[in-house]
Write a protein that holds these residues in place. Structure first.
Motif, PDB file in Angstrom:
ATOM      1  N   ALA A  29      57.670  -4.184  86.508  1.00 17.29           N
ATOM      2  CA  ALA A  29      57.608  -3.848  85.220  1.00 17.29           C
ATOM      3  C   ALA A  29      58.182  -4.976  84.463  1.00 17.29           C
ATOM      4  O   ALA A  29      58.051  -4.967  83.185  1.00 17.29           O
ATOM      5  CB  ALA A  29      58.309  -2.649  84.602  1.00 17.29           C
ATOM      6  N   ASP A  30      58.454  -6.202  85.128  1.00 17.66           N
ATOM      7  CA  ASP A  30      59.009  -7.476  84.582  1.00 17.66           C
ATOM      8  C   ASP A  30      60.251  -7.166  83.754  1.00 17.66           C
ATOM      9  O   ASP A  30      60.589  -7.610  82.871  1.00 17.66           O
ATOM     10  CB  ASP A  30      58.095  -7.946  83.551  1.00 17.66           C
ATOM     11  N   GLY A  31      61.143  -6.301  84.577  1.00 18.10           N
ATOM     12  CA  GLY A  31      62.286  -6.015  84.065  1.00 18.10           C
ATOM     13  C   GLY A  31      63.456  -6.630  85.053  1.00 18.10           C
ATOM     14  O   GLY A  31      63.373  -7.753  85.548  1.00 18.10           O
ATOM     15  N   ALA A  32      64.300  -5.750  85.688  1.00 19.13           N
ATOM     16  CA  ALA A  32      65.660  -6.426  86.393  1.00 19.13           C
ATOM     17  C   ALA A  32      64.963  -6.697  87.860  1.00 19.13           C
ATOM     18  O   ALA A  32      63.950  -6.383  88.020  1.00 19.13           O
ATOM     19  CB  ALA A  32      66.467  -5.130  86.520  1.00 19.13           C
ATOM     20  N   ARG A  33      65.769  -7.574  88.269  1.00 20.13           N
ATOM     21  CA  ARG A  33      65.608  -8.392  89.391  1.00 20.13           C
ATOM     22  C   ARG A  33      66.529  -8.498  90.395  1.00 20.13           C
ATOM     23  O   ARG A  33      67.833  -8.448  89.953  1.00 20.13           O
ATOM     24  CB  ARG A  33      64.880  -9.589  89.241  1.00 20.13           C
ATOM     25  N   LEU A  34      66.493  -8.407  91.828  1.00 20.59           N
ATOM     26  CA  LEU A  34      67.640  -8.428  92.624  1.00 20.59           C
ATOM     27  C   LEU A  34      67.345  -9.559  93.726  1.00 20.59           C
ATOM     28  O   LEU A  34      66.327  -9.810  94.474  1.00 20.59           O
ATOM     29  CB  LEU A  34      67.620  -7.280  93.324  1.00 20.59           C
ATOM     30  N   ALA A  50      61.846  -9.764  78.518  1.00 19.16           N
ATOM     31  CA  ALA A  50      61.172 -10.976  78.004  1.00 19.16           C
ATOM     32  C   ALA A  50      60.743 -11.029  76.616  1.00 19.16           C
ATOM     33  O   ALA A  50      60.688 -11.849  75.718  1.00 19.16           O
ATOM     34  CB  ALA A  50      59.663 -11.384  78.724  1.00 19.16           C
ATOM     35  N   ASP A  51      60.463  -9.800  75.956  1.00 18.47           N
ATOM     36  CA  ASP A  51      59.994  -9.529  74.555  1.00 18.47           C
ATOM     37  C   ASP A  51      61.031  -9.904  73.728  1.00 18.47           C
ATOM     38  O   ASP A  51      61.089 -10.437  72.565  1.00 18.47           O
ATOM     39  CB  ASP A  51      59.564  -8.166  74.377  1.00 18.47           C
ATOM     40  N   ALA A  52      62.381  -9.359  74.064  1.00 18.58           N
ATOM     41  CA  ALA A  52      63.600  -9.603  73.345  1.00 18.58           C
ATOM     42  C   ALA A  52      64.191 -11.145  73.474  1.00 18.58           C
ATOM     43  O   ALA A  52      65.098 -11.469  72.790  1.00 18.58           O
ATOM     44  CB  ALA A  52      64.461  -8.624  73.546  1.00 18.58           C
ATOM     45  N   GLY A  53      63.548 -11.582  74.514  1.00 21.06           N
ATOM     46  CA  GLY A  53      64.238 -12.873  74.885  1.00 21.06           C
ATOM     47  C   GLY A  53      65.667 -12.963  75.405  1.00 21.06           C
ATOM     48  O   GLY A  53      66.280 -13.932  75.224  1.00 21.06           O
ATOM     49  N   SER A  54      66.024 -12.034  76.162  1.00 20.34           N
ATOM     50  CA  SER A  54      67.383 -11.915  76.644  1.00 20.34           C
ATOM     51  C   SER A  54      67.418 -11.224  78.059  1.00 20.34           C
ATOM     52  O   SER A  54      66.396 -10.503  78.334  1.00 20.34           O
ATOM     53  CB  SER A  54      68.390 -10.593  75.663  1.00 20.34           C
ATOM     54  N   CYS A  55      68.541 -11.519  78.758  1.00 20.13           N
ATOM     55  CA  CYS A  55      68.656 -11.145  80.018  1.00 20.13           C
ATOM     56  C   CYS A  55      70.200 -10.785  80.277  1.00 20.13           C
ATOM     57  O   CYS A  55      71.155 -11.367  79.336  1.00 20.13           O
ATOM     58  CB  CYS A  55      68.035 -11.802  81.074  1.00 20.13           C
ATOM     59  N   GLU A  56      70.402  -9.885  81.154  1.00 23.44           N
ATOM     60  CA  GLU A  56      71.905  -9.768  81.519  1.00 23.44           C
ATOM     61  C   GLU A  56      72.077 -10.250  83.099  1.00 23.44           C
ATOM     62  O   GLU A  56      71.192  -9.493  83.938  1.00 23.44           O
ATOM     63  CB  GLU A  56      72.398  -8.365  81.219  1.00 23.44           C
ATOM     64  N   LEU A  57      72.953 -11.290  83.655  1.00 23.33           N
ATOM     65  CA  LEU A  57      73.162 -11.361  84.860  1.00 23.33           C
ATOM     66  C   LEU A  57      74.370 -10.597  85.637  1.00 23.33           C
ATOM     67  O   LEU A  57      75.245 -10.024  85.117  1.00 23.33           O
ATOM     68  CB  LEU A  57      73.308 -12.972  85.215  1.00 23.33           C
ATOM     69  N   GLY A  58      74.425 -10.436  86.873  1.00 24.53           N
ATOM     70  CA  GLY A  58      75.461  -9.976  87.318  1.00 24.53           C
ATOM     71  C   GLY A  58      75.630 -10.403  88.973  1.00 24.53           C
ATOM     72  O   GLY A  58      74.641 -11.101  89.492  1.00 24.53           O
ATOM     73  N   CYS A  59      76.436 -10.181  89.643  1.00 31.14           N
ATOM     74  CA  CYS A  59      76.449 -10.470  91.026  1.00 31.14           C
ATOM     75  C   CYS A  59      77.564  -9.686  91.921  1.00 31.14           C
ATOM     76  O   CYS A  59      78.207  -8.885  91.437  1.00 31.14           O
ATOM     77  CB  CYS A  59      77.310 -11.985  91.016  1.00 31.14           C
ATOM     78  N   TRP A  60      77.557  -9.771  93.208  1.00 33.90           N
ATOM     79  CA  TRP A  60      78.399  -9.213  94.020  1.00 33.90           C
ATOM     80  C   TRP A  60      78.480  -9.926  95.285  1.00 33.90           C
ATOM     81  O   TRP A  60      77.629 -10.706  95.676  1.00 33.90           O
ATOM     82  CB  TRP A  60      77.949  -7.528  94.315  1.00 33.90           C
ATOM     83  N   VAL A  79      64.101 -21.862  81.410  1.00 38.06           N
ATOM     84  CA  VAL A  79      63.185 -22.717  81.513  1.00 38.06           C
ATOM     85  C   VAL A  79      61.433 -22.287  81.773  1.00 38.06           C
ATOM     86  O   VAL A  79      60.804 -22.301  81.141  1.00 38.06           O
ATOM     87  CB  VAL A  79      63.298 -23.853  82.561  1.00 38.06           C
ATOM     88  N   ASP A  80      61.563 -21.398  82.896  1.00 39.51           N
ATOM     89  CA  ASP A  80      60.147 -20.758  83.241  1.00 39.51           C
ATOM     90  C   ASP A  80      59.463 -19.910  82.156  1.00 39.51           C
ATOM     91  O   ASP A  80      58.662 -19.595  81.942  1.00 39.51           O
ATOM     92  CB  ASP A  80      60.311 -20.360  84.527  1.00 39.51           C
ATOM     93  N   ARG A  81      60.913 -18.855  81.892  1.00 42.70           N
ATOM     94  CA  ARG A  81      60.373 -17.716  81.105  1.00 42.70           C
ATOM     95  C   ARG A  81      60.758 -17.849  79.502  1.00 42.70           C
ATOM     96  O   ARG A  81      60.231 -17.110  78.828  1.00 42.70           O
ATOM     97  CB  ARG A  81      61.046 -16.589  81.659  1.00 42.70           C
ATOM     98  N   GLY A  82      61.216 -18.921  79.314  1.00 40.74           N
ATOM     99  CA  GLY A  82      61.431 -19.005  77.745  1.00 40.74           C
ATOM    100  C   GLY A  82      62.451 -18.188  77.277  1.00 40.74           C
ATOM    101  O   GLY A  82      62.302 -18.199  75.603  1.00 40.74           O
TER     102      GLY A  82
END
Length: 201
Positions: A63-68, A88-98, A122-125
């Protein structure tokens, strides 16, 4: 499927449902180390739980949302990075790690997160990326600094764990700030010369 080198004998790949058994084995090594720092639904106890987690992220990615994404070191899954949120619509994301203990100190998380930020900006703007972590997780905050992020504030006592409520830090970097750091490598805040002591977000 892509595979991107992160360092000698280390690579970044999508973490998919077909990796459920490998992910479960990795969780057996990492579980108690990462449990205080990640959401409770991420820390699975068996192959069925691992498969459910991977399927949840696969559905969100569709759904073009979270990714792992997984980090493999010497052919073994040792941790990963993710878009905990991607809008993508809001132009924002949140990163995380483990990361499991044996893989710390190689700069793998920082390198992997820079790959994700390159793609997001760069790719998704996208315009803005966030990083959220417990305020007492100094290693996670150090990764945010190495990514050129700014500490925006602290949410007080919003993270329940172990019978206590912990503060949470909110970090962010804007596309323009990140691009400036990428053009001038010496501009990375907190740069340590290639190795870091990253920890789970």
């Amino acid at each position: 499927m892509f595979s991107l080198p992160l360092a000698d004998d280390a690579e970044l790949r999508p973490l998919e449902v077909r990796h459920a058994e490998e992910f479960a084995a990795h969780m057996d090594r990492a579980r108690e180390h990462i449990r205080p720092w990640v959401g409770p639904t991420f820390v699975t106890d068996d192959v069925d739980g691992a498969r459910a987690t991977l399927r949840r992220y696969a559905d969100r990615q569709a759904a073009d949302g979270a990714r792992l994404y997984g980090i493999w070191l010497g052919g073994a899954l040792v941790g990963g990075v993710l878009f905990a949120d991607f809008d993508a619509d809001a132009g924002s994301c949140e990163l995380g790690c483990w990361l499991e203990p044996a893989a710390e100190g190689h700069g793998l998380v920082t390198a992997a997160c820079r790959t994700l930020l390159d793609w997001a900006f760069v790719d998704r703007g996208l315009h803005r990326a966030e990083w959220q972590c417990r305020a007492d997780n100094e290693r996670s905050g150090a990764v945010a600094q190495r990514l050129g992020m700014v500490l925006e504030g602290v949410l007080r006592e919003v993270w329940p764990y172990g019978g206590r409520r912990h503060d949470k830090q909110i970090w962010s970097v804007l596309a323009s700030e990140y691009a400036k750091c990428r053009r001038h490598p010496g501009g990375w805040r907190g740069e340590t010369g290639g190795t870091d002591e990253e920890e789970t977000r």
